[in-house]
Design a protein around this motif. Structure first.
Motif, mmCIF file in Angstrom:
data_model
loop_
_atom_site.group_PDB
_atom_site.id
_atom_site.type_symbol
_atom_site.label_atom_id
_atom_site.label_comp_id
_atom_site.label_asym_id
_atom_site.label_seq_id
_atom_site.Cartn_x
_atom_site.Cartn_y
_atom_site.Cartn_z
ATOM 1 N N SER A 1 94.953 6.297 172.387
ATOM 2 C CA SER A 1 95.638 5.306 171.556
ATOM 3 C C SER A 1 94.675 4.597 170.620
ATOM 4 N N ILE A 2 93.489 4.220 171.136
ATOM 5 C CA ILE A 2 92.494 3.574 170.287
ATOM 6 C C ILE A 2 92.084 4.505 169.148
ATOM 7 N N SER A 3 91.901 5.785 169.476
ATOM 8 C CA SER A 3 91.472 6.734 168.451
ATOM 9 C C SER A 3 92.520 6.891 167.368
ATOM 10 N N ARG A 4 93.787 6.818 167.735
ATOM 11 C CA ARG A 4 94.843 7.021 166.753
ATOM 12 C C ARG A 4 94.956 5.849 165.775
ATOM 13 N N VAL A 5 94.461 4.686 166.171
ATOM 14 C CA VAL A 5 94.382 3.571 165.222
ATOM 15 C C VAL A 5 93.452 3.971 164.083
ATOM 16 N N GLY A 6 92.289 4.550 164.429
ATOM 17 C CA GLY A 6 91.357 5.003 163.407
ATOM 18 C C GLY A 6 91.921 6.129 162.575
ATOM 19 N N ALA A 7 92.631 7.066 163.225
ATOM 20 C CA ALA A 7 93.213 8.185 162.492
ATOM 21 C C ALA A 7 94.234 7.699 161.478
ATOM 22 N N ALA A 8 95.084 6.766 161.906
ATOM 23 C CA ALA A 8 96.119 6.240 161.008
ATOM 24 C C ALA A 8 95.491 5.487 159.839
ATOM 25 N N LEU A 9 94.488 4.640 160.148
ATOM 26 C CA LEU A 9 93.840 3.871 159.089
ATOM 27 C C LEU A 9 93.098 4.798 158.122
ATOM 28 N N GLY A 10 92.411 5.810 158.679
ATOM 29 C CA GLY A 10 91.695 6.733 157.822
ATOM 30 C C GLY A 10 92.613 7.499 156.893
ATOM 31 N N THR A 11 93.751 7.950 157.437
ATOM 32 C CA THR A 11 94.710 8.695 156.625
ATOM 33 C C THR A 11 95.336 7.808 155.549
ATOM 34 N N TYR A 12 95.612 6.554 155.921
ATOM 35 C CA TYR A 12 96.263 5.639 154.983
ATOM 36 C C TYR A 12 95.307 5.160 153.903
ATOM 37 N N LEU A 13 94.063 4.843 154.306
ATOM 38 C CA LEU A 13 93.132 4.217 153.370
ATOM 39 C C LEU A 13 92.375 5.214 152.497
ATOM 40 N N LEU A 14 92.349 6.492 152.924
ATOM 41 C CA LEU A 14 91.583 7.467 152.155
ATOM 42 C C LEU A 14 92.015 7.548 150.693
ATOM 43 N N PRO A 15 93.309 7.735 150.392
ATOM 44 C CA PRO A 15 93.690 7.824 148.977
ATOM 45 C C PRO A 15 93.347 6.568 148.191
ATOM 46 N N ILE A 16 93.485 5.398 148.848
ATOM 47 C CA ILE A 16 93.177 4.133 148.183
ATOM 48 C C ILE A 16 91.689 4.067 147.862
ATOM 49 N N SER A 17 90.865 4.449 148.836
ATOM 50 C CA SER A 17 89.422 4.421 148.622
ATOM 51 C C SER A 17 88.995 5.405 147.542
ATOM 52 N N LEU A 18 89.603 6.591 147.545
ATOM 53 C CA LEU A 18 89.257 7.589 146.541
ATOM 54 C C LEU A 18 89.598 7.120 145.133
ATOM 55 N N SER A 19 90.755 6.445 144.979
ATOM 56 C CA SER A 19 91.191 6.017 143.649
ATOM 57 C C SER A 19 90.424 4.789 143.165
ATOM 58 N N ARG A 20 90.057 3.903 144.076
ATOM 59 C CA ARG A 20 89.419 2.654 143.670
ATOM 60 C C ARG A 20 87.894 2.716 143.707
ATOM 61 N N LEU A 21 87.351 3.439 144.700
ATOM 62 C CA LEU A 21 85.894 3.479 144.859
ATOM 63 C C LEU A 21 85.280 4.801 144.413
ATOM 64 N N GLY A 22 86.062 5.871 144.529
ATOM 65 C CA GLY A 22 85.535 7.187 144.195
ATOM 66 C C GLY A 22 85.086 7.936 145.436
ATOM 67 N N ILE A 23 84.818 9.230 145.265
ATOM 68 C CA ILE A 23 84.486 10.079 146.405
ATOM 69 C C ILE A 23 83.140 9.713 147.023
ATOM 70 N N GLY A 24 82.142 9.342 146.203
ATOM 71 C CA GLY A 24 80.820 9.020 146.731
ATOM 72 C C GLY A 24 80.842 7.855 147.704
ATOM 73 N N PRO A 25 81.294 6.657 147.270
ATOM 74 C CA PRO A 25 81.359 5.521 148.191
ATOM 75 C C PRO A 25 82.259 5.788 149.403
ATOM 76 N N THR A 26 83.321 6.561 149.216
ATOM 77 C CA THR A 26 84.206 6.884 150.337
ATOM 78 C C THR A 26 83.462 7.666 151.405
ATOM 79 N N MET A 27 82.656 8.641 150.995
ATOM 80 C CA MET A 27 81.869 9.409 151.958
ATOM 81 C C MET A 27 80.790 8.552 152.626
#
Length: 471
Positions: A386-412
């Motif tokens: 259950s704890i791990s799925r919190v990270g999975a959900a946040l990672g899946t949700y925040l990835l597109p936002i991070s890519l669009s606002r910060l770019g691929i470099g800072p996201t990695m």
């Protein structure tokens, strides 16, 4: 106390059959979670799904896994591994069959949630049952096989979806869903007749049943006196409750299992999402061909798990997890260079990350089953999931936002920071459990049981056959 007839037994046909049956659950989990992505295109067209409804369908299973892991691990510790082992598969079969006949979006959301609950429940059920049946010196490798099955299931789903879409177009989505129902039924048949965990039985004082289970599975008659002693040892320990996971020595272990699991899969989910873009350079990133690309990504992660499966039982859990996290951070730091990197470097970093990630991946279910006693073993596995799925959900949700606002470099680079967090947690809290009995690994640090074996203790393989035969 442990049961020597189990701890020191040579691998036999029963162990192999049980491993495959337990691995059937993670295989189905990978398949069910992946096939929906392939079938969603046709489903969306036929059911006129909105973007919000598609998001709900995608999130429903993740929420279900969180709920299933959190609550049904505790139920498994109360009712037994064998009973829940088949019930959750029956739920998967029923929900998969009903999914073929959906006509409204709300029906899909509910069924995906139910599937997620059954998936989340199966993680602690199958892993605790396998951990309590396999010999000490093979436990890490066989538990690692279960997570390997998840990636194979995901690859199979993408490949199946690709073939069905090529043959029947997007209108074949119901056949894609039906394929999961067939697979669920086959795994359920594999699991029928599996005996209950003897450790769970002696924990409940049911020693005669434990003796019968060992005789049925291993062909060995364990003296009832030995089982009574094991039962007395289990009963002498304060009967564990869910709240024990969050106090004393077990709080540290709960945090360790949940945090390293979360730090491992959060960047992994992001990189697997980024993977199709990389493979797009080879013509596998668009349309139905993207499903082949996703299958290849899953296979790359399978290859990363293979060397780790051997190392966890040869050199130990602690060095494998620490060095793996450290090496995983390196390609993510390189990817922090962003889109200016040559494509060859990007692909090389992707493959290196997948290879190095095998260590924490194969230990996702090993550590929770080794570090907690029988009374809360499945509960601990469910909480870690259950704890791990919190990270999975946040990672899946925040990835597109991070890519669009910060770019691929800072996201990695953010992914690298999370990975280094997993490394720090492992350096501080990872324990060595190789070659020890479950009684020794689950005992609180500093107790006599915990000190009984050294960090590199080896099973007494040389004496096992003769002594076990005399039992």
């Amino acid at each position: 106390m442990s049961i020597r007839a189990i701890d020191e037994a040579p691998l036999n046909k029963f162990h192999r059959k049980l491993t495959w049956a337990c691995a059937g659950g993670p295989f189905l989990d990978g398949y069910l979670l992946s096939i929906i992505g392939v079938s969603l295109v046709g489903m969306s067209h036929e059911l006129s799904l909105t973007t919000a409804e598609e998001s709900l369908i995608g999130a429903a299973a993740l929420v279900g896994i969180f709920v299933g892991g959190l609550f049904f691990g505790a139920v498994t510790d109360k009712l037994g591994r064998e009973a829940m082992y088949t019930i959750d598969l029956a739920v998967l079969v029923g929900a998969s069959v009903l999914s073929v006949f959906v006509t409204e979006s709300w029906q899909v959301v509910i069924l995906r949630f139910v599937l997620g609950v059954a998936i989340g429940a199966d993680y602690p059920i199958a892993t605790s049952l396998l951990a309590e049946w396999v010999p000490n010196k093979h436990r890490g490798r066989l538990l690692g096989v279960l997570i390997l099955a998840w990636y194979i299931g995901a690859a199979a789903a993408y490949a199946t979806g690709y073939v069905m879409a090529e043959i029947g177009g997007h209108g074949a989505w119901r056949w894609m869903v039906a394929s999961s129902a067939v697979l669920c039924a086959l795994v359920l048949l594999m699991r029928l007749g599996t005996p209950e965990s003897p450790l769970w039985l002696v924990n409940k004082g049911r020693t005669a049943e434990a003796q019968d289970a060992i005789k049925k599975a291993l062909g060995r008659t364990v003296p009832i006196e030995e089982l009574l002693a094991a039962s007395a040892a289990e009963q002498s320990v304060v009967q564990s409750r869910v709240r024990d996971l969050f106090q004393g020595a077990y709080l540290r272990r709960t945090l360790f299992c949940g945090l390293f699991y979360m730090c491992q899969i959060t960047p992994m989910f992001a990189l697997m999402t980024f993977g199709p873009t990389i493979l797009g350079s080879f013509g596998l990133g668009e349309g139905n061909a993207s499903h082949l690309g996703s299958a290849l990504i899953s296979i790359v992660f399978v290859l990363g798990c293979l060397p780790a499966l051997r190392m966890v039982d040869r050199i130990g859990r602690r060095p494998v997890i620490i060095w793996s996290f450290a090496l995983m951070a390196v390609p993510l730091l390189v990817l922090g260079g962003g889109s200016s990197l040559p494509m060859a470097a990007v692909i090389l970093c992707f493959c290196a990350y997948a290879l190095f990630s095998g260590g924490p991946t194969v230990l996702e279910w090993t550590y929770p089953n080794e570090l907690f006693p029988t009374g809360i073993r499945a509960t601990a596995g469910g909480v870690a999931t259950s704890i791990s799925r919190v990270g999975a959900a946040l990672g899946t949700y925040l990835l597109p936002i991070s890519l669009s606002r910060l770019g691929i470099g800072p996201t990695m680079l953010i992914g690298a920071a999370i990975t280094l967090g997993g490394w720090l947690v492992s350096v501080l809290w990872a324990e060595e459990t190789r070659g020890r009995t479950l009684a020794e690994t689950s005992a609180p640090p500093g107790t006599a049981s915990a000190r009984r074996s050294g960090p590199a203790a080896k099973p007494t393989a040389g004496r096992q056959d003769g002594e076990l035969e005399r039992s």
